[in-house]
Design a protein around this motif. Structure first.
Motif, PDB file in Angstrom:
ATOM      1  N   GLY A 145      -5.836  -2.354  -1.579  1.00 23.69           N
ATOM      2  CA  GLY A 145      -6.975  -1.454  -1.629  1.00 23.69           C
ATOM      3  C   GLY A 145      -7.567  -1.503  -3.013  1.00 23.69           C
ATOM      4  O   GLY A 145      -7.007  -2.132  -3.926  1.00 23.69           O
ATOM      5  N   ALA A 146      -8.708  -0.809  -3.160  1.00 21.00           N
ATOM      6  CA  ALA A 146      -9.379  -0.804  -4.457  1.00 21.00           C
ATOM      7  C   ALA A 146      -8.723   0.212  -5.402  1.00 21.00           C
ATOM      8  O   ALA A 146      -8.575  -0.035  -6.595  1.00 21.00           O
ATOM      9  CB  ALA A 146     -10.853  -0.472  -4.268  1.00 21.00           C
ATOM     10  N   GLY A 147      -8.325   1.355  -4.866  1.00 16.69           N
ATOM     11  CA  GLY A 147      -7.759   2.419  -5.694  1.00 16.69           C
ATOM     12  C   GLY A 147      -6.257   2.232  -5.848  1.00 16.69           C
ATOM     13  O   GLY A 147      -5.553   2.077  -4.858  1.00 16.69           O
ATOM     14  N   MET A 151     -15.473  -4.480   0.811  1.00 21.04           N
ATOM     15  CA  MET A 151     -15.508  -3.018   0.736  1.00 21.04           C
ATOM     16  C   MET A 151     -16.838  -2.479   0.192  1.00 21.04           C
ATOM     17  O   MET A 151     -17.301  -1.426   0.604  1.00 21.04           O
ATOM     18  CB  MET A 151     -14.357  -2.510  -0.121  1.00 21.04           C
ATOM     19  N   TRP A 180       0.881  -1.172   0.000  1.00 22.88           N
ATOM     20  CA  TRP A 180       0.000   0.000   0.000  1.00 22.88           C
ATOM     21  C   TRP A 180       0.916   1.218   0.000  1.00 22.88           C
ATOM     22  O   TRP A 180       1.746   1.383   0.891  1.00 22.88           O
ATOM     23  CB  TRP A 180      -0.953   0.023   1.210  1.00 22.88           C
ATOM     24  N   ARG A 210     -11.338   9.808  -3.889  1.00 20.66           N
ATOM     25  CA  ARG A 210     -10.032  10.366  -3.560  1.00 20.66           C
ATOM     26  C   ARG A 210     -10.175  11.881  -3.417  1.00 20.66           C
ATOM     27  O   ARG A 210     -10.944  12.506  -4.160  1.00 20.66           O
ATOM     28  CB  ARG A 210      -9.020  10.069  -4.680  1.00 20.66           C
ATOM     29  N   HIS A 236     -11.092   8.929   6.102  1.00 23.16           N
ATOM     30  CA  HIS A 236     -10.824   7.880   5.102  1.00 23.16           C
ATOM     31  C   HIS A 236     -11.143   6.490   5.678  1.00 23.16           C
ATOM     32  O   HIS A 236     -10.271   5.605   5.693  1.00 23.16           O
ATOM     33  CB  HIS A 236      -9.366   7.958   4.615  1.00 23.16           C
TER      34      HIS A 236
HETATM   35  C1  GLV Z   1      -9.154   2.887  -0.176  1.00 25.52           C
HETATM   36  O1  GLV Z   1      -9.079   4.059  -0.301  1.00 25.52           O
HETATM   37  C2  GLV Z   1      -8.957   1.931  -1.237  1.00 25.52           C
HETATM   38  O2  GLV Z   1      -8.508   2.319  -2.316  1.00 25.52           O
HETATM   39  O3  GLV Z   1      -9.262   0.762  -1.024  1.00 25.52           O
END
Ligand code: GLV
Length: 309
Positions: free
Chosen positions: A66-68, A92, A46, A224, A272
């Protein structure tokens, strides 16, 4: 033996490393050490430092916790030929659906106003609000956005969706592409941003776009911080075009002292946390994909580098 290097400064690495080792007993899992030159097969990361990719030059895949993936894709030395794998759902979507529905309902049912009255010991009724007057628009219709849009539709809000590519979601009127943006924005009073951050979506929540929303609009940003032009939000709130916002993400996190968002009661902020990376779900997913790759099988969740997500 498969070697895995873990590199995430935002969390205590021990539980992650132990968990990966438990799921993958035939592998060696270590915390990234720039002094250790042993080549790893996989990196689980990360927002890693650039030195990771200077030292680890034999990676077969990079797993993002993470997703992003914007923190990775903006790194100049991210190896171009190594697949980057984003976390797919891993608990998520349901968290994001809860968070967004809570924010939409809190605003549309005026629960914030009731809370304020009760804090002043005032027992005050208000006229019922009408759901039809709160059309909600979801920007970003990936797995998370679709779940959020579907959850909002079950509460019978008029729901609109916008994304780069075309989507069909039951109960959601979908728009796509740059030509779909204006009609989408004009249909919406509560705007929810769940977009990936790319060159095309950076600063998309700007005066020009937010001004097209219905009057008394409300913004929810769970994507974001760089999607939003902070000063445009401040100005549109001052002008009364926007009634308020719920923000979970910020250009700079933690939000710096003295930032104009602090202390503005119209802006609800959280640090966040809208959708947390859940360790057990994520570990099972990443370990499963490493096993697939080791067996030469395809996996899903590989980031399209040209698209940026
Ligand atoms: C959190 O911000 C993600 O990208 O999982």
């Amino acid at each position: 033996m498969t070697r895995i290097v873990f590199c995430a400064s935002h969390t205590d690495p021990r539980r992650w490393i132990e968990g990966l080792a438990r799921h993958l007993p035939d592998s060696s899992v270590t915390d990234f050490d720039p002094e250790d030159a042993t080549p790893a097969d996989y990196a689980v990361v990360w927002a890693p430092p650039a030195v990771l990719f200077e030292k680890q030059t034999h990676l077969k895949a990079i797993f993002n916790l993470g997703a992003g993936v914007d923190a990775l894709t903006r790194m100049p030395n991210l190896p171009a030929d190594v697949p980057v794998v984003r976390l797919g759902d891993a608990g998520m979507s349901v968290q994001m659906a809860e968070y967004v529905c809570h924010a939409v309902i809190r605003h549309s049912r005026e629960l914030d106003r009731f809370e304020a009255d009760l804090r002043c010991h005032e027992w005050r009724f208000r006229k019922p609000t009408i759901r039809a007057q709160f059309p909600v628009g979801v920007m970003g219709l990936g797995a998370i956005g679709r779940r959020v849009a579907g959850a909002l539709a079950t509460f019978e809000f008029p729901v609109f969706g916008w994304s780069l590519g075309a989507h069909a979601i039951p109960g959601v009127q979908c728009f796509c592409g740059s030509e779909g943006l204006a009609p989408f924005l004009r249909s919406v009073r509560i705007l929810v941003c769940i977009l990936p951050l790319t060159a095309a979506t950076d600063s998309i929540l700007n005066r020009q776009n937010l001004s097209q929303l219905k009057d008394d609009a409300y913004l929810i940003n769970v994507a974001r911080g760089a999607h939003l032009v902070d000063q445009d939000l401040v100005d549109l709130l001052a002008e009364g075009k926007l009634a308020g916002a719920t923000l979970d993400v910020f250009r700079e996190e933690p939000l710096p002292a003295g930032h104009p968002f602090w202390g503005d009661a119209r802006i609800v902020m959280t640090p966040h946390i809208a959708a947390r990376t859940l360790r057990e779900d994520s570990l099972a997913q990443i370990a499963g994909k490493i096993l697939q790759l080791e067996r030469g099988l395809p996996i899903d969740g590989i980031v399209d580098r040209a698209r940026g997500y």
